[in-house]
Write an enzyme that holds these catalytic residues in place. Structure first.
Site, PDB file in Angstrom:
ATOM      1  N   ASN A 148       0.471  -0.824   0.177  1.00 46.85           N
ATOM      2  CA  ASN A 148      -0.027   0.033   0.118  1.00 46.85           C
ATOM      3  C   ASN A 148       1.059   1.372   0.220  1.00 46.85           C
ATOM      4  O   ASN A 148       0.379   2.163  -0.711  1.00 46.85           O
ATOM      5  CB  ASN A 148      -0.919  -0.196   1.354  1.00 46.85           C
ATOM      6  N   GLN A 176      -5.284  -4.064  -1.554  1.00 47.34           N
ATOM      7  CA  GLN A 176      -4.897  -2.871  -2.353  1.00 47.34           C
ATOM      8  C   GLN A 176      -4.928  -3.540  -3.928  1.00 47.34           C
ATOM      9  O   GLN A 176      -4.789  -2.484  -4.660  1.00 47.34           O
ATOM     10  CB  GLN A 176      -3.625  -2.633  -2.504  1.00 47.34           C
ATOM     11  N   HIS A 198     -13.701  -0.749   1.021  1.00 45.69           N
ATOM     12  CA  HIS A 198     -13.856   0.462   0.453  1.00 45.69           C
ATOM     13  C   HIS A 198     -12.371   1.332   0.218  1.00 45.69           C
ATOM     14  O   HIS A 198     -11.992   2.169  -0.891  1.00 45.69           O
ATOM     15  CB  HIS A 198     -13.539   1.164   2.100  1.00 45.69           C
ATOM     16  N   THR A 234     -24.981 -10.521  13.373  1.00 42.58           N
ATOM     17  CA  THR A 234     -25.459  -9.710  12.196  1.00 42.58           C
ATOM     18  C   THR A 234     -25.195  -9.359  11.165  1.00 42.58           C
ATOM     19  O   THR A 234     -24.076  -8.221  11.162  1.00 42.58           O
ATOM     20  CB  THR A 234     -26.608  -8.818  12.539  1.00 42.58           C
ATOM     21  N   CYS A 324      -2.809   5.688   7.702  1.00 41.20           N
ATOM     22  CA  CYS A 324      -2.727   4.982   9.653  1.00 41.20           C
ATOM     23  C   CYS A 324      -2.138   5.713  10.114  1.00 41.20           C
ATOM     24  O   CYS A 324      -2.112   6.017  11.114  1.00 41.20           O
ATOM     25  CB  CYS A 324      -2.619   3.540   9.766  1.00 41.20           C
TER      26      CYS A 324
HETATM   27  N1  PLP Z   1      -4.002  -4.292   4.480  1.00 43.24           N
HETATM   28  C1  PLP Z   1      -3.645  -2.827   3.652  1.00 43.24           C
HETATM   29  C2  PLP Z   1      -2.172  -2.859   2.533  1.00 43.24           C
HETATM   30  C3  PLP Z   1      -4.289  -1.217   3.602  1.00 43.24           C
HETATM   31  O1  PLP Z   1      -3.713  -0.932   2.949  1.00 43.24           O
HETATM   32  C4  PLP Z   1      -4.920  -1.242   4.537  1.00 43.24           C
HETATM   33  C5  PLP Z   1      -5.598  -0.171   4.574  1.00 43.24           C
HETATM   34  O2  PLP Z   1      -5.075   0.660   4.291  1.00 43.24           O
HETATM   35  C6  PLP Z   1      -5.541  -2.356   5.183  1.00 43.24           C
HETATM   36  C7  PLP Z   1      -5.128  -3.496   5.395  1.00 43.24           C
HETATM   37  C8  PLP Z   1      -6.544  -1.876   6.612  1.00 43.24           C
HETATM   38  O3  PLP Z   1      -7.810  -1.632   6.018  1.00 43.24           O
HETATM   39  P1  PLP Z   1      -8.482  -1.333   6.666  1.00 43.24           P
HETATM   40  O4  PLP Z   1      -8.280   0.033   7.909  1.00 43.24           O
HETATM   41  O5  PLP Z   1     -10.381  -1.356   5.588  1.00 43.24           O
HETATM   42  O6  PLP Z   1      -8.614  -2.038   7.799  1.00 43.24           O
END
Ligand code: PLP
Length: 380
Positions: A148, A176, A198, A234, A324
């Site tokens: 990512n 990704q 998303h 659910t 993040c």
């Molecule tokens: N793994 C990868 C490669 C990601 O890019 C992301 C989110 O940035 C995640 C895991 C975690 O996804 P989520 O925050 O939707 O749980």
């Protein structure tokens, strides 16, 4: 606005939003209920699961819905540890925090985790992997499929071959992937894969865990009998239906979308080069096996935070490392992991493209970045 943060979250189109609204209205009942509205909701859930499985190249009995990809990843890693507490889990140093922190939890519970160092492109050196597989009894290898932050796509086949040779399960964080590639899970023949709606123009609040066999991992969430009795609670039916619609859109449009993205990424890099500023493409080169949509650019001796702030003022949205991390002011562990040179690491930012940008947008972004570097406003 030019939004270049699609690896963080993509925007649903109007039709997907409409499909979710309709599902909320028309399938309001609990899919576990025995009356007619409950049966209708259950049937709709089954259709969505079947279609999602088909788009991902597998069958519906292998698809488990979670709340997020983070939850799917945690389920595989902790669920494997709970099942095999004495065995080793292998991962890499360029993983998303969902993997790294799930592994940290496993270690804190007394489990054994080995974090291998990736090479400068974000790939896993096979000889290192084999050595560890040979030296330990390994339950799980968990790796990021499409990075990512860097866009690196790992070569699955030889890794999977090694895992099979040493009877370790293979989990791929494929979050990704689906926005840019048709994923063929049965053909890949791996044990687990994680996804998030998303990241492919679907809603937040829907994760997908692909699992080959039900008895290889323990559940994290206990309660009702939903999701193959592996994840109680659910189901988020409207979200799942939105996920189905969004994944179908990707599946059908991916070739033209990717051609647009590749051309736009190329023109961006060319324009940046024409400006004669000192920058590097962190991770794999543009011609390597990679997602062309993720460009991690390091500007020499610049402060990427200041630059991102100024770009935002100019209506250009980018990200530093992964979203993040954006509240934590330190170089991303991925850039550190692939040993980006000191002079470029603080000036590194991630652009993640979609099919929606134009060439003009990308030329504007490159020229705006170059002007900021030349003006000295972002100097470290
Ligand atoms: N793994 C990868 C490669 C990601 O890019 C992301 C989110 O940035 C995640 C895991 C975690 O996804 P989520 O925050 O939707 O749980």
């Amino acid at each position: 606005m030019i939004y270049l943060d699609h690896a963080a979250t993509t925007k649903s189109d109007e039709e997907t939003i409409q499909v979710m609204n309709d599902a909320t209205r028309n399938f309001f009942a609990n899919p576990s209920s025995l009356h007619d509205p409950g049966i209708a909701a259950r049937k709709r859930l089954n259709v969505a699961r079947r279609n999602i499985a088909r788009y991902l190249g597998t069958e519906k009995q292998h698809i488990l819905f979670t709340g997020t990809a983070t939850e799917a990843i945690n389920t595989v890693i902790k669920g494997t540890f709970f099942k095999h507490p004495k065995k080793t889990i292998i991962t890499s140093n360029v993983e998303h925090n969902a993997t790294l922190n799930a592994c940290k939890f496993v270690k804190a519970q007394g489990g054994h985790v080995i974090t291998l160092e990736s090479d400068a492109t974000g790939n896993m050196p096979l000889d290192e992997l084999e050595k560890v597989l040979n030296d330990h009894t390994v339950s799980l290898v968990s790796l990021i499929y499409a990075n990512n932050e860097l866009g690196t796509i790992i070569d699955v086949a030889p890794i999977n071959e090694l895992c099979k040779k040493y009877q370790a399960k293979l989990h791929l964080d494929m979050v990704q992937g689906p926005a840019h590639q048709r994923i063929k899970l049965d053909e890949l023949d791996i044990d687990y894969a994680s996804f998030a709606a998303h990241k492919f123009y679907g809603p937040r609040g829907v994760g997908i865990l692909y699992f080959k066999a039900k008895d290889t991992f323990d559940s994290l969430i206990h309660g009702g009998r939903q999701e193959h009795q592996k994840r109680a609670g659910t189901e988020n039916l409207a979200g799942i239906v939105g996920c189905e619609h969004a994944l179908g859109r990707c599946y059908h449009n991916i070739d033209t979308w990717e051609a647009t993205i590749r051309a736009n990424a190329e023109i961006f890099l060319e324009t940046l080069k024409k400006n004669n500023i000192d920058f590097r493409l962190n991770g794999p080169s543009f011609s390597d096996k990679r997602l062309p949509s993720i460009l991690n650019i390091g500007f020499k001796d610049q402060d990427a935070q200041i630059m991102a702030f100024k770009l935002n003022e100019a209506g250009i949205c980018v990200s530093l490392g992964s979203a993040c991390h954006s509240e934590v002011i330190e170089a991303s562990h991925v850039l550190q992991g692939i040993r980006v040179p000191e002079a470029y690491i603080d000036g590194s930012m991630r652009l993640s493209l979609s099919h929606e940008e134009t060439k003009t947008d990308m030329i504007k972004v490159a020229n705006t970045m170059a002007e900021l570097v030349k003006s000295g406003e972002c100097k470290k």
